[in-house]
Design a protein around this motif. Structure first.
Motif, PDB file in Angstrom:
ATOM      1  N   PRO A 122      -6.342 -40.273  13.855  1.00  0.00           N
ATOM      2  CA  PRO A 122      -5.506 -39.090  14.056  1.00  0.00           C
ATOM      3  C   PRO A 122      -4.917 -38.637  12.720  1.00  0.00           C
ATOM      4  O   PRO A 122      -4.471 -39.460  11.934  1.00  0.00           O
ATOM      5  N   VAL A 123      -4.951 -37.357  12.470  1.00  0.00           N
ATOM      6  CA  VAL A 123      -4.341 -36.831  11.243  1.00  0.00           C
ATOM      7  C   VAL A 123      -3.617 -35.525  11.520  1.00  0.00           C
ATOM      8  O   VAL A 123      -3.984 -34.767  12.414  1.00  0.00           O
ATOM      9  N   GLU A 124      -2.591 -35.325  10.705  1.00  0.00           N
ATOM     10  CA  GLU A 124      -1.884 -34.060  10.734  1.00  0.00           C
ATOM     11  C   GLU A 124      -2.607 -33.121   9.787  1.00  0.00           C
ATOM     12  O   GLU A 124      -2.896 -33.503   8.651  1.00  0.00           O
ATOM     13  N   VAL A 125      -2.888 -31.922  10.253  1.00  0.00           N
ATOM     14  CA  VAL A 125      -3.681 -30.987   9.460  1.00  0.00           C
ATOM     15  C   VAL A 125      -2.868 -29.745   9.140  1.00  0.00           C
ATOM     16  O   VAL A 125      -2.264 -29.144  10.024  1.00  0.00           O
ATOM     17  N   LEU A 126      -2.847 -29.375   7.868  1.00  0.00           N
ATOM     18  CA  LEU A 126      -2.231 -28.118   7.455  1.00  0.00           C
ATOM     19  C   LEU A 126      -3.325 -27.143   7.071  1.00  0.00           C
ATOM     20  O   LEU A 126      -4.326 -27.535   6.488  1.00  0.00           O
ATOM     21  N   GLY A 127      -3.109 -25.877   7.393  1.00  0.00           N
ATOM     22  CA  GLY A 127      -4.069 -24.861   6.971  1.00  0.00           C
ATOM     23  C   GLY A 127      -4.568 -23.959   8.082  1.00  0.00           C
ATOM     24  O   GLY A 127      -5.290 -23.003   7.819  1.00  0.00           O
ATOM     25  N   PHE A 128      -4.166 -24.254   9.332  1.00  0.00           N
ATOM     26  CA  PHE A 128      -4.581 -23.389  10.430  1.00  0.00           C
ATOM     27  C   PHE A 128      -3.929 -22.002  10.327  1.00  0.00           C
ATOM     28  O   PHE A 128      -2.778 -21.877   9.909  1.00  0.00           O
TER      29      PHE A 128
ATOM     30  N   LYS B 195      -8.832 -23.303   6.443  1.00  0.00           N
ATOM     31  CA  LYS B 195      -9.384 -24.286   5.540  1.00  0.00           C
ATOM     32  C   LYS B 195      -8.367 -25.427   5.490  1.00  0.00           C
ATOM     33  O   LYS B 195      -7.174 -25.162   5.306  1.00  0.00           O
ATOM     34  N   VAL B 196      -8.807 -26.656   5.672  1.00  0.00           N
ATOM     35  CA  VAL B 196      -7.872 -27.776   5.662  1.00  0.00           C
ATOM     36  C   VAL B 196      -7.252 -27.879   4.268  1.00  0.00           C
ATOM     37  O   VAL B 196      -7.929 -28.162   3.293  1.00  0.00           O
ATOM     38  N   ARG B 197      -5.942 -27.602   4.217  1.00  0.00           N
ATOM     39  CA  ARG B 197      -5.235 -27.578   2.938  1.00  0.00           C
ATOM     40  C   ARG B 197      -4.784 -28.978   2.568  1.00  0.00           C
ATOM     41  O   ARG B 197      -4.866 -29.408   1.417  1.00  0.00           O
ATOM     42  N   ALA B 198      -4.296 -29.696   3.565  1.00  0.00           N
ATOM     43  CA  ALA B 198      -3.836 -31.067   3.327  1.00  0.00           C
ATOM     44  C   ALA B 198      -3.881 -31.826   4.632  1.00  0.00           C
ATOM     45  O   ALA B 198      -3.802 -31.232   5.707  1.00  0.00           O
TER      46      ALA B 198
ATOM     47  N   PHE C 152     -13.719 -26.106   6.511  1.00  0.00           N
ATOM     48  CA  PHE C 152     -13.311 -24.987   7.352  1.00  0.00           C
ATOM     49  C   PHE C 152     -13.281 -25.529   8.771  1.00  0.00           C
ATOM     50  O   PHE C 152     -14.195 -26.221   9.204  1.00  0.00           O
ATOM     51  N   ILE C 153     -12.196 -25.241   9.483  1.00  0.00           N
ATOM     52  CA  ILE C 153     -12.011 -25.877  10.787  1.00  0.00           C
ATOM     53  C   ILE C 153     -11.664 -24.820  11.829  1.00  0.00           C
ATOM     54  O   ILE C 153     -10.951 -23.858  11.539  1.00  0.00           O
TER      55      ILE C 153
END
Ligand code: GDP
Length: 479
Positions: free
Chosen positions: A313-319, A293-296, A284-285
């Motif tokens: 560095p990462v690309e985060v999906l789920g926001f 929740k970080v989906r991918a 959870f971010i």
């Protein structure tokens, strides 16, 4: 939540009479033991140059942060984070691209490299993270928001052009952030390239090459021909070794949002730089009031990853929504706790607490700040219509420092006062002085949010007198 005038004044370490006076100016009469509501208190405190920090009721967030204090034994080496700065057209983007393309590992060569705002390369088995948003404006804007992302600055100077105004600006921004500078003299493939001239010009800004007795690292490169890039990477690793950058990979992640946007298909997409801990899919971010929740997660090569450690560095999906660039983020392993923190952040009824940080400097209350010991150094940015004025003012100002307070000109330049100047002033708690120049439209907007003190003059003598007066408590307040 209410607070008495007395305790509000105590929290700000100022005289209650000043609070009462400010309230009167705002149209409210109050006595020292009277209570005012948190909204009024916030307005008064802001007017007096304080930031108001609202404490959440149970303060789960503060407890969480306390839980995760790192001890030296927890810390492990992490890759350094590098930003490329310099004058427009000197080759920042080209250099970032060249480094990235020369250092793709075999496994990612087939993948689609995409721009996500930051990337990592590997050299001699060691990783280096490049923040891919070139320019000192972005760098300082992040710093003004409290994010310290960069460990090392690469100053790019074109060998056929030499030191230009934004080169100087970049140097001063990096210095204000106390970040080591490596100089990359670019475009050495050009027949008219003159690296010696660049070195000579930079000496005037106290960047002296080692062969000339200084301690600044210079690397001559050509982004176009991909020449000497390996040497540049080696020098970065050398400086990184001295910096001994460390983090604790064994804790929930925290870091900074580098870039974010709303993607039609994927929803809110954010590139985050993990600065401490490890971010994992399923965490959870929270970033500001955006959460999820970080989906991918994807790395800079578009490969899916399950976790990201320090400096990655990462690309985060789920926001839930697009978090603003420069916002700090943190992960919470327990989703329920995360939701509580978000509720608390949204919760209007919060206890009032004032930050113990020093207020913004301004000439009007400089004297009392000096007396309180809050200000030991007065940082100044000078903008003028001609270089001669910049230098004259710099010299005059640096001489009027006293034992109690040193005067430090952190940047000087020709031209209008820009948004970048305001962000630098905000990040460095400096005041801005203009001679026969004015703030441009964006700068005026930035002043409103950043609350930076700007003073405009036509005569150098007037500026010197004002600052002398402010330092000795004799300045007539501006109303
Ligand atoms: P930025 O504004 O600092 O990001 O600069 P760019 O990377 O966009 O480069 C500006 C111009 O300089 C472009 O036309 C590049 O092709 C050119 N350029 C960049 N690096 C080199 C180099 O090493 N040699 C030569 N000859 N041209 C270069």
């Amino acid at each position: 939540e209410n607070i008495t005038i007395k305790s509000l004044a105590e929290k700000m370490a100022i005289n209650a009479a000043e609070v009462i006076k400010k309230l009167m100016e705002l149209g409210t009469m109050a006595t020292i033991n009277q209570e005012i509501d948190s909204d009024t208190a916030t307005i008064v405190a802001n007017e007096l140059g304080y930031e108001v920090n609202v404490k959440v009721e149970e303060d789960k967030e503060a407890l969480l942060m306390q839980d995760h204090e790192d001890t030296p034994a927890d810390l492990e080496p992490r890759p350094c984070v590098v930003t490329i700065m310099g004058h427009v057209d000197h080759g920042k983007t080209s250099l970032l691209d060249a480094i990235r393309h020369t250092n793709v590992t075999a496994s990612e060569a087939g993948g689609i490299t995409q721009h996500i705002g930051a990337y990592q390369v590997e050299h001699n088995g060691k990783k280096i993270t490049f923040v891919d948003t070139p320019g000192h404006a972005a760098f300082t804007a992040m710093r003004a928001r409290g994010a310290k992302v960069t460990d090392i600055a690469i100053l790019v100077v074109a060998a056929d052009d030499g030191v230009m105004p934004q080169t100087v600006e970049a140097i001063n921004h990096a210095r204000a952030a106390e970040v080591p500078i490596i100089v990359a003299i670019n475009k050495i493939d050009k027949p008219e390239a003159d690296p010696a001239k660049v070195k000579r010009e930079l000496t005037e800004h106290n960047l002296v090459a080692e062969e000339w007795g200084g301690d600044t690292i210079f690397v001559e490169v050509s982004a176009k021909n991909r020449e000497n890039l390996t040497e540049l990477l080696e020098m970065i690793l050398l400086v990184a070794e001295i910096g001994e950058y460390k983090a604790n990979p064994n804790r929930p992640a925290r870091g900074t949002v580098i870039e974010a946007e709303l993607d039609k298909g994927r929803g809110p997409v954010a590139t985050v730089l993990v600065q401490n801990g490890t971010l994992r899919v399923g965490n959870f971010i929270i970033a500001g009031v955006a959460y999820g929740k970080v989906r991918a997660m994807m790395d800079h090569a578009g490969r899916r990853v399950k976790k990201a450690g320090p400096s990655m560095p990462v690309e985060v999906l789920g926001f839930s929504e697009v978090p603003p660039a420069g916002e700090l983020f943190f992960a919470v392993e327990d989703e329920k706790l995360g939701k509580q923190i978000i509720d608390e952040r949204h919760n209007k009824k919060r206890e009032l607490e004032l930050k113990a940080t020093a207020p913004r400097v301004s000439l009007d209350d400089l004297f009392s700040q000096i007396q309180d010991g809050q200000v030991k150094e007065l940082s100044i940015i000078i903008k003028a219509d001609v270089q001669g004025s910049v230098e004259a003012v710099r010299q005059a100002l640096e001489q009027i420092g006293t034992e109690e307070v040193r005067v430090n000109v952190i940047h000087g330049g020709v031209g209008a006062i820009t948004e970048t100047d305001i962000m630098l002033a905000s990040a460095s708690n400096a005041i801005v002085i203009g001679f026969n120049v004015r703030p441009d439209v964006n700068a005026r907007k930035a002043v409103e949010t950043e609350k930076v003190d700007i003073r405009l003059y036509r005569v150098i003598y007037d500026a010197i007198e004002d600052i002398k007066a402010a330092m000795s408590g004799l300045l007539d307040p501006e109303y």
